[in-house]
Motif scaffolding. Structure first.
Motif, PDB file in Angstrom:
ATOM      1  N   THR A 182       1.308   3.884  -3.002  1.00  0.00           N
ATOM      2  CA  THR A 182       1.004   5.305  -2.782  1.00  0.00           C
ATOM      3  C   THR A 182       2.112   6.149  -3.402  1.00  0.00           C
ATOM      4  N   ASN A 183       3.366   5.738  -3.207  1.00  0.00           N
ATOM      5  CA  ASN A 183       4.497   6.476  -3.802  1.00  0.00           C
ATOM      6  C   ASN A 183       4.452   6.399  -5.329  1.00  0.00           C
ATOM      7  N   HIS A 216       0.842  -1.209   0.000  1.00  0.00           N
ATOM      8  CA  HIS A 216       0.000   0.000   0.000  1.00  0.00           C
ATOM      9  C   HIS A 216       0.870   1.249   0.000  1.00  0.00           C
ATOM     10  N   GLU A 217       1.871   1.266   0.879  1.00  0.00           N
ATOM     11  CA  GLU A 217       2.759   2.441   0.954  1.00  0.00           C
ATOM     12  C   GLU A 217       3.569   2.584  -0.351  1.00  0.00           C
ATOM     13  N   ALA A 234       1.823   8.718  -6.558  1.00  0.00           N
ATOM     14  CA  ALA A 234       2.226  10.128  -6.400  1.00  0.00           C
ATOM     15  C   ALA A 234       3.224  10.524  -7.496  1.00  0.00           C
ATOM     16  N   ARG A 279      -5.076  -2.921  -1.620  1.00  0.00           N
ATOM     17  CA  ARG A 279      -3.957  -2.000  -1.321  1.00  0.00           C
ATOM     18  C   ARG A 279      -3.732  -1.023  -2.472  1.00  0.00           C
ATOM     19  N   ARG A 337      -6.742   1.594  -2.832  1.00  0.00           N
ATOM     20  CA  ARG A 337      -6.727   2.665  -1.829  1.00  0.00           C
ATOM     21  C   ARG A 337      -5.607   3.657  -2.116  1.00  0.00           C
ATOM     22  N   ALA A 338      -4.530   3.176  -2.753  1.00  0.00           N
ATOM     23  CA  ALA A 338      -3.437   4.080  -3.135  1.00  0.00           C
ATOM     24  C   ALA A 338      -3.819   4.916  -4.360  1.00  0.00           C
ATOM     25  N   ASN A 392      -5.608  10.331  -6.091  1.00  0.00           N
ATOM     26  CA  ASN A 392      -5.240  11.009  -7.332  1.00  0.00           C
ATOM     27  C   ASN A 392      -6.378  10.960  -8.362  1.00  0.00           C
TER      28      ASN A 392
END
Ligand SMILES: NC(=O)c1ccc[n+]([C@@H]2O[C@H](COP(=O)([O-])OP(=O)(O)OC[C@H]3O[C@@H](n4cnc5c(N)ncnc54)[C@H](OP(=O)(O)O)[C@@H]3O)[C@@H](O)[C@H]2O)c1
Length: 289
Positions: free
Chosen positions: A72-73, A68-69, A76, A116, A119-120, A124
């Protein structure tokens, strides 16, 4: 195609099978494609056409909670328009023969993995008020045959997330598509996992010898060459998915393969039969006014 229609796709598990065909189809249409894999070097070696045609590999294991993290990156850093949650595998074994850890591992990859990534992706996609979320589910996400309980549970569960989500995010201009393939010619069957405790016995316990569990485990783990029951062409599946995403679709679920159509019709008939047999009792259980 105008630049406006060139979009950025993120496809999980793009190194093989349906993900690979989808990646090639999207690249051939001029889209930018980011493909995730657990092992970039291996993917570069087995699928060199991906980078040759402009694709970019990203390292990600959707089944790992850190995904997930990491995702997210990724979201982004790249302006992703289309997320395809494709990575997955099948655990095939009887309910009684399957350990809780084996079910949990199946859920980590096929259920939590896509969740995961979704949700990321959403912050956006919501802010730009557009996007497509595509789940490569399975006919097993609509009908649970013997020996496929854990696999079907993971696909049913992730389909539920997408069914809710499609209404929740319609207002933000984001579309959801659930793809339900039947049996397609990919290396999928050769990666099937069976209950560890009974692997030396072929993947089922003695108690289930001669039952529908043995038939399913033996049938699905027969990977000598390309099994005859794999009738689906991954390239045709990829084209159908690209068409739906590029041209828009007014449906949530898209079955692929004649075998899947038959299985879904059979499930709908059995749902209708149960419904007809229970409608009167269902309607009789309200409080007396
Ligand atoms: N082929 C079929 O008959 C069929 C039918 C119905 C549904 N599906 C669904 O289609 C999707 C793609 O399958 P496929 O047929 O293309 O199979 P595949 O050729 O085995 O490809 C599966 C991809 O998923 C990734 N993956 C496999 N096991 C994983 C694990 N334990 N953890 C994380 N990633 C894993 C792999 O990526 P890396 O190894 O590169 O990380 C691989 O590229 C799956 O979700 C599957 O359930 C397939």
């Amino acid at each position: 195609m105008s630049d406006f229609h060139k979009r950025t796709w993120l496809i999980t598990g793009a190194s093989s099978g349906l993900g690979k065909s989808l990646a090639l189809e999207a690249l051939s249409k001029g889209h930018r494609v980011l493909g995730t894999t657990r092992e970039i070097q291996k993917a570069q070696h087995s699928f060199p056409e991906f980078e040759v045609n402009g694709g970019t590999w990203l390292s990600l294991d959707p089944g790992n909670p850190v995904a997930h993290e990491m995702a997210t990156n990724i979201f982004a850093a790249h302006n992703i328009d289309v997320l395809v949650n494709n990575a997955g595998y099948a655990f095939i074994g009887g309910v009684e023969d399957t350990s809780e850890d084996e079910v949990r591992s199946q859920m980590e990859v096929n259920f939590y993995g896509p969740l995961r990534l979704i949700r990321a992706a959403l912050p956006n996609m919501r802010s730009k008020r557009s996007g497509n979320i595509v789940l490569i589910s399975s006919g097993a996400g609509f009908t649970a045959r013997p020996g496929r309980a854990a696999y079907s549970a993971s696909k049913f569960a992730i389909e539920a997330i997408h069914e809710s989500l499609s209404d929740e995010i319609e207002t933000f201009g984001i579309k959801v598509l659930i793809v339900e393939p039947g049996a397609f010619r990919t290396p999928f069957a050769s990666r099937i996992i069976t209950p560890a405790q009974y692997r030396s016995n072929g993947g089922f316990s003695q108690a289930y010898q001669g039952t529908s569990v043995e038939k399913m485990v033996r049938g699905m783990s027969d990977t000598t060459g390309m099994p005859g029951w794999l009738k689906g062409d991954p390239q045709k599946a990829a084209k159908a998915i690209l068409d739906a995403v590029e041209n828009g679709h007014e449906y949530l679920r898209m079955p692929l393969g004649a075998d899947c159509v038959t299985a879904l019709e059979s499930k709908m008939n059995s749902l209708q039969r149960d419904f007809d047999l229970t409608r009167a009792v269902a309607n009789s259980t309200g409080v007396d006014s």
